[in-house]
Design an enzyme around this catalytic site. Structure first.
Site, PDB file in Angstrom:
ATOM      1  N   GLU A 156      53.483  38.402  36.985  1.00  0.00           N
ATOM      2  CA  GLU A 156      52.163  38.554  37.613  1.00  0.00           C
ATOM      3  C   GLU A 156      51.141  38.185  36.538  1.00  0.00           C
ATOM      4  O   GLU A 156      51.018  38.885  35.523  1.00  0.00           O
ATOM      5  CB  GLU A 156      51.905  39.996  38.101  1.00  0.00           C
ATOM      6  N   ASP A 176      48.238  40.062  30.954  1.00  0.00           N
ATOM      7  CA  ASP A 176      46.768  40.110  30.993  1.00  0.00           C
ATOM      8  C   ASP A 176      46.275  40.258  29.558  1.00  0.00           C
ATOM      9  O   ASP A 176      46.990  40.765  28.693  1.00  0.00           O
ATOM     10  CB  ASP A 176      46.282  41.310  31.834  1.00  0.00           C
ATOM     11  N   ASP A 185      40.261  35.245  38.495  1.00  0.00           N
ATOM     12  CA  ASP A 185      38.835  34.925  38.414  1.00  0.00           C
ATOM     13  C   ASP A 185      38.595  33.523  38.985  1.00  0.00           C
ATOM     14  O   ASP A 185      39.277  32.579  38.572  1.00  0.00           O
ATOM     15  CB  ASP A 185      38.375  34.958  36.945  1.00  0.00           C
ATOM     16  N   THR A 232      45.967  45.433  45.155  1.00  0.00           N
ATOM     17  CA  THR A 232      45.567  45.626  43.767  1.00  0.00           C
ATOM     18  C   THR A 232      44.184  46.284  43.742  1.00  0.00           C
ATOM     19  O   THR A 232      43.513  46.403  44.765  1.00  0.00           O
ATOM     20  CB  THR A 232      45.474  44.279  43.026  1.00  0.00           C
ATOM     21  N   GLU A 262      41.700  43.850  45.028  1.00  0.00           N
ATOM     22  CA  GLU A 262      41.837  43.637  46.473  1.00  0.00           C
ATOM     23  C   GLU A 262      41.146  44.775  47.227  1.00  0.00           C
ATOM     24  O   GLU A 262      40.432  44.529  48.209  1.00  0.00           O
ATOM     25  CB  GLU A 262      43.315  43.564  46.879  1.00  0.00           C
TER      26      GLU A 262
HETATM   27  C1  LIG Z   1      39.601  39.757  38.738  1.00  0.00           C
HETATM   28  S1  LIG Z   1      40.762  40.498  37.674  1.00  0.00           S
HETATM   29  C2  LIG Z   1      42.156  40.822  38.771  1.00  0.00           C
HETATM   30  C3  LIG Z   1      43.069  41.868  38.213  1.00  0.00           C
HETATM   31  C4  LIG Z   1      44.241  42.275  39.129  1.00  0.00           C
HETATM   32  N1  LIG Z   1      45.138  41.173  39.374  1.00  0.00           N
HETATM   33  C5  LIG Z   1      43.718  42.829  40.425  1.00  0.00           C
HETATM   34  O1  LIG Z   1      43.874  42.149  41.458  1.00  0.00           O
HETATM   35  O2  LIG Z   1      43.174  43.946  40.416  1.00  0.00           O
HETATM   36  C6  LIG Z   1      41.363  39.117  36.756  1.00  0.00           C
HETATM   37  C7  LIG Z   1      42.217  39.511  35.566  1.00  0.00           C
HETATM   38  O3  LIG Z   1      42.721  38.334  34.964  1.00  0.00           O
HETATM   39  C8  LIG Z   1      42.643  38.468  33.553  1.00  0.00           C
HETATM   40  N2  LIG Z   1      42.568  37.104  33.008  1.00  0.00           N
HETATM   41  C9  LIG Z   1      41.755  36.098  33.437  1.00  0.00           C
HETATM   42  N3  LIG Z   1      41.988  34.979  32.727  1.00  0.00           N
HETATM   43  C10 LIG Z   1      42.960  35.284  31.832  1.00  0.00           C
HETATM   44  C11 LIG Z   1      43.627  34.545  30.828  1.00  0.00           C
HETATM   45  N4  LIG Z   1      43.360  33.261  30.602  1.00  0.00           N
HETATM   46  N5  LIG Z   1      44.583  35.174  30.104  1.00  0.00           N
HETATM   47  C12 LIG Z   1      44.877  36.498  30.332  1.00  0.00           C
HETATM   48  N6  LIG Z   1      44.276  37.252  31.274  1.00  0.00           N
HETATM   49  C13 LIG Z   1      43.329  36.642  32.016  1.00  0.00           C
HETATM   50  C14 LIG Z   1      41.427  39.313  33.301  1.00  0.00           C
HETATM   51  O4  LIG Z   1      41.522  39.985  32.061  1.00  0.00           O
HETATM   52  C15 LIG Z   1      41.454  40.266  34.491  1.00  0.00           C
HETATM   53  O5  LIG Z   1      42.120  41.477  34.205  1.00  0.00           O
END
Ligand SMILES: C[S@@+](CC[C@H](N)C(=O)[O-])C[C@H]1O[C@@H](n2cnc3c(N)ncnc32)[C@H](O)[C@@H]1O
Length: 226
Positions: free
Chosen positions: A51, A76, A125, A205, A208
């Site tokens: 994931e 992450d 993101d 999540t 979500e």
């Molecule tokens: C909008 S959050 C979604 C988190 C989780 N999947 C959820 O649905 O609740 C996006 C996550 O992706 C991580 N993230 C984004 N780009 C990343 C990268 N290049 N490497 C590691 N983590 C990344 C951010 O730190 C963040 O925790």
């Protein structure tokens, strides 16, 4: 830095289910579990599912409970978020899930060719101003191809029209094979879908829940990149 965050950082250092190679900030160093996640960590030969951008790891944990015969790794960069999933795994003795704290950009440093069976991208993101940073942009997909087994599936679940549309365009442009696609996952689930798949798609999540409460439709697609 907030006290709570510092406490979480201290705690995850002590747990054996979290790996933080990124802290050395040297991505050229050899990561000892590369190619050996099953042999040296999970100690079985089950398929491995990632994931990516797991945040608090709800999907990795949810899937791990559904599929004891697969191994899951949530990745992450944010340690304080990973702490939530790692803690649940420790407290509930869920042994088929681990967490890797690093940038997904360096994924090929942590997994060997064909080590991974499937990838989930959960509420990534949308990066409206930086399309190349989207986790479904070509440069990321090319990295996933290096670690995925041939035929390995990528799943994307998102609230974002922008990310969903751009992913569908990438699929079309680069000739990936789209296996499933819906702009309204909960409105359009086929009635004959088996219960297990329904359960999996219903794992929610943190993000979500936030977006559903705001009334966003949840989009989902799965595709192969051979
Ligand atoms: C909008 S959050 C979604 C988190 C989780 N999947 C959820 O649905 O609740 C996006 C996550 O992706 C991580 N993230 C984004 N780009 C990343 C990268 N290049 N490497 C590691 N983590 C990344 C951010 O730190 C963040 O925790």
């Amino acid at each position: 830095m907030a006290k709570n965050k510092l406490r979480r950082f201290r705690e995850i250092k002590e747990w054996s289910n979290v790996f933080e190679p990124t802290l050395s900030l040297d991505h050229t160093e050899f990561f000892p579990l590369k190619g050996k996640w099953n042999q040296d960590y999970f100690q079985n030969d089950q398929p491995i599912v990632l994931e990516l951008g797991c945040g608090k790891g709800e999907y990795a944990i949810g899937l791990a409970k559904h599929f004891p015969n697969k191994n899951f790794i949530g990745m992450d960069i944010k340690g304080a978020r990973i702490w939530v999933g790692a803690k649940e795994a420790v407290e509930n003795e869920i042994h088929n899930v681990a967490f890797l704290r690093s940038k997904i950009d360096f994924i090929t440093s942590y997994f060997a060719p064909e080590e991974i069976d499937e990838i989930w991208l959960t509420f990534s993101d949308p990066q409206p101003l930086k399309p190349r940073k989207r986790l479904t942009s070509k440069s990321f997909i090319d990295r996933y191809r290096e670690v995925l087994k041939p035929g390995g599936i990528i799943h994307l679940k998102t609230d974002s029209d922008l990310l969903f549309e751009s992913t569908l365009e990438e699929i079309e442009e680069h000739g990936y094979t789209c296996l499933e696609k819906t702009w309204d996952l909960y409105g359009e689930l086929p009635e004959d879908l088996d219960e297990r798949t329904k359960d999996i798609l219903h794992i929610k999540t943190h993000y979500e829940n936030l977006f559903t409460a705001k009334g966003f439709d949840i989009k989902y697609c799965q595709f192969k990149i051979e």
